[in-house]
Design an enzyme around this catalytic site. Structure first.
Site, PDB file in Angstrom:
ATOM      1  N   ASP A 144       0.807  -1.223   0.000  1.00 49.30           N
ATOM      2  CA  ASP A 144       0.000   0.000   0.000  1.00 49.30           C
ATOM      3  C   ASP A 144       0.842   1.275   0.000  1.00 49.30           C
ATOM      4  OD1 ASP A 144      -2.177  -1.797   0.358  1.00 49.30           O
ATOM      5  OD2 ASP A 144      -1.843  -1.758   2.511  1.00 49.30           O
ATOM      6  N   GLU A 304     -11.225   0.911  -3.881  1.00 50.06           N
ATOM      7  CA  GLU A 304     -10.585   1.425  -2.672  1.00 50.06           C
ATOM      8  C   GLU A 304      -9.324   2.197  -3.059  1.00 50.06           C
ATOM      9  OE1 GLU A 304     -10.251  -2.364  -0.829  1.00 50.06           O
ATOM     10  OE2 GLU A 304      -8.379  -2.878  -1.823  1.00 50.06           O
TER      11      GLU A 304
END
Length: 654
Positions: A144, A304
């Site tokens: 991420d 997302e």
């Protein structure tokens, strides 16, 4: 059937032609080692035979062997420059496609010292080996990514989950060489990690810069069973390495927050599902408006990781979609107005791995960055899949260039998917060593090298004269109250971890919480305490899956422990008694993909204690339990009311 491989080995083209007349699909065979007949033709280096098979036989020129080698890999092995040239220029076989060990045809030519082929590859790529980089750029558990440039300096953050210190902050001058310079949360009381299950904690952080301050936000994910389950942490500092202020936790449901500052100075936070936006205060510590959905995404599944970028009159909204598995991708939409309506890019997804046999998979969750030279790059999440089929290293960080179309849409790596070999950005590294690695300043103390789980308990860790000292709290690694472990991410599939351990009675830093009674295990004259304990090396995923190789005391007897813990129990456990009463030994674990071989020694040669053939439980896919979003680590630990002194710890990659 005639022996096709004998025909190929003899380079008998006439016999091969006769064979293919009788068996038109006869090339579709492989050796016991998984090498296809097509590859064997290329490895022989007979250009005439290679051309005939390519142009007349029924073959798939994209075919790879069991190790991921392409026709060009085998062509390089032939050492025939003209054959290599034919495969590149007429077959369009990629020079930069890596096998499952990360080796490209270019790397192979360099390692074999094939100067002519290397020079040809350099001419085609327009770069020497020193001007190229391999993905991933952050290896091992670095999921991420979020990135920001301030002047000529680049800063990146990655998820840390329940590992502490929380949210590593890395610095680079050239986007290739990175050094962890600090963490967003270093106070264990602020971290709120105690009692959290593995895979929870801090998800998908974002770093931004505004008016002289760095801001870091991340989702704080709690265990199931209570509310709220997700909050958004925000902290800030005037220095990128910190220290950062005490974080606030905004109670807005969602994951993957990012902060965007508009042209008028107003600030916003984005969250999933899709991309929802709401205004926040300038310091990021208050919510000022209700969330509004900007765009749900092009794939409309697990949308997302939203990030906003303003460029040339458009707001560009980047999204991660498809889940973090094999369907992961990056999509983008744009609007002239911040609040939309957003138009989906006609080239979506702008990054996705389409070939499920390539080394790098699951590419998504990306964020763009512009260099000071005006070039653009995308950093993104990815996995490397081992020859075992498991992504045991966890999610890593890759990077590829962005080009902009004439009508203003961003394309990552020309829509070819994630690269394995890529030209470096034209950026100076600044202060660099002889190998080109940037010299940077890492945080002082034990956290410059290590991480632990669920925060630091005062007095648990020390560095003394080159040794790492751990004071056990009486808990085992499967306990959510456990706290005496130090680990580092595993960065490659094949490596060796080793170190020395000496165990002594736990010094009175504070009372050991789980001290057993004096009646337990009486007669343990050769052990530092009367209680059972173990201390040594561990390969660790979370409290549900790990292995141990350690010095141990069982029922008063000193020995070597080898153990595997999976799900809710020790599935293997072997104790080898020792003749000596000296509680010290040297340990080594040799890893080849899923196989791990365990060794120890005491004043002599290495002795093998166990061979663990399948340690897939150290991967996200290897066990279905809880939130498995991290990756394999290796390090040292103590279980019991003793002190472990560790020296000469080393992780050596093959």
């Amino acid at each position: 059937m005639k022996n096709l491989f004998e025909i190929i080995k003899k380079q008998d083209l006439d016999a091969l032609k006769e064979f293919l007349v009788e068996y038109p699909r006869g090339m579709d065979v492989e050796t016991e080692d998984g090498v296809w007949a097509l590859h064997e033709v290329m490895a022989q280096g007979n250009l005439e035979m290679a051309k005939y098979v390519t142009e007349y036989a029924i073959v798939n020129m994209n075919l790879i062997d069991r190790q991921g080698n392409t026709v060009l890999h085998h062509g390089v092995l032939s050492k025939n420059l003209e054959l290599v040239r034919y495969l590149v220029e007429r077959v369009d076989s990629p020079i930069g496609q890596a096998n499952l060990h990360g080796v490209t045809p270019f790397d192979l030519a360099v390692s074999l010292g094939l100067k002519e082929i290397q020079a040809y590859f350099e001419e085609k790529l327009g770069a020497s080996p020193e001007e190229l980089y391999h993905n991933p750029i952050r290896r091992g558990m670095h999921p991420d990514p979020s990135i920001v440039r301030v002047g000529e300096d680049y800063y990146m953050v990655n998820s840390s989950f329940v590992f502490f210190p929380c949210i590593p902050i890395s610095h680079s001058k050239d986007l290739i060489h990175w050094t962890v310079i600090g963490h967003a949360v270093t106070n264990p009381d602020w971290a709120r990690l105690k009692g959290l299950e593995g895979g929870r904690g801090y998800w998908a952080p974002d770093i931004s810069y505004n008016e002289g301050k760095f801001y870091i936000t991340a989702t704080y994910r709690l265990n199931e069973g209570g509310l709220p389950q997700r909050m958004q942490m925000v902290t800030s500092s005037e220095r990128p390495e910190g220290p950062y202020c005490e974080p606030v936790f905004l109670e807005e449901e969602g994951i993957d927050p990012s902060i965007f500052t508009d042209l008028d100075g107003r600030r916003y936070m984005l969250l999933n599902r899709g991309a929802r936006i709401f205004e926040i205060s300038k310091d990021g510590r208050e919510i000022l408006s209700e969330p509004k959905l900007l765009w749900y995404g092009q794939n409309k599944k697990a949308s997302e990781g939203p990030h906003l970028l303003y460029k040339d009159g458009y707001y560009y909204l980047f999204m991660a979609e498809g889940g973090t598995g094999m369907g992961h991708r990056i999509t983008v939409a744009r609007s002239k107005e911040l609040m939309g309506v957003y138009e989906s890019c006609p080239y979506n997804p702008i990054l996705r791995q389409w070939d499920d046999k390539r080394l790098i998979q699951c590419s998504g969750h990306g964020m763009p960055v512009e260099t000071q030279n005006g070039d653009w790059y995308m950093v993104y999440l990815c996995n490397r899949i081992s020859t075992s089929g498991y992504a045991i290293l966890g999610r890593e960080t890759g990077m590829d260039p962005i080009t902009w179309t004439a009508d203003g849409w961003p394309l990552v790596n020309s829509l070819q998917g994630p690269s394995e070999l890529q030209r470096k950005p034209e950026l100076a590294c600044g202060s660099a060593d002889s190998e080109g690695n940037c010299n940077d300043t890492a945080p002082a103390g034990i956290w410059s090298e290590w991480m632990t789980v669920r925060g630091e308990t005062a007095g648990s860790y020390e560095k003394q004269d080159g040794e790492v000292v751990l004071h056990g709290n009486g808990r085992d690694l499967n306990s959510l109250d456990y706290g005496t472990i130090l680990v580092k991410p595993q960065e490659e599939f094949c490596f060796e971890v080793s170190g020395k351990v000496c165990v002594e009675k736990r010094q009175a830093v504070d009372k050991c919480p789980a001290e057993q009674s004096e009646e337990a295990n009486k007669g343990a004259a050769s052990c530092p305490t009367d209680s059972d304990w173990d201390a040594g090396l561990t390969c660790y995923y979370d409290e549900n899956s790990y292995l141990k190789l350690a010095l141990a005391c069982r029922k008063g007897k000193l020995g070597v422990l080898s153990a595997e813990y999976v799900d809710d129990r020790y599935v293997t456990e072997e104790f080898i008694p020792l003749e000596t009463e000296e509680p010290e030994a040297e340990f080594k674990i040799v890893t080849e993909h899923l196989k791990r071989t365990l060794y120890f020694r005491q004043d002599g040669g290495w002795r093998q204690t166990a061979v663990l053939e399948n340690t897939s439980y150290l991967s996200s896919e290897g066990l279905k339990k809880g939130k498995r979003f991290t990756g394999a680590t290796a390090g040292v630990y103590v279980n019991g009311c003793v002190t472990g002194r560790f020296a000469e710890f080393e992780m050596k990659y093959f």
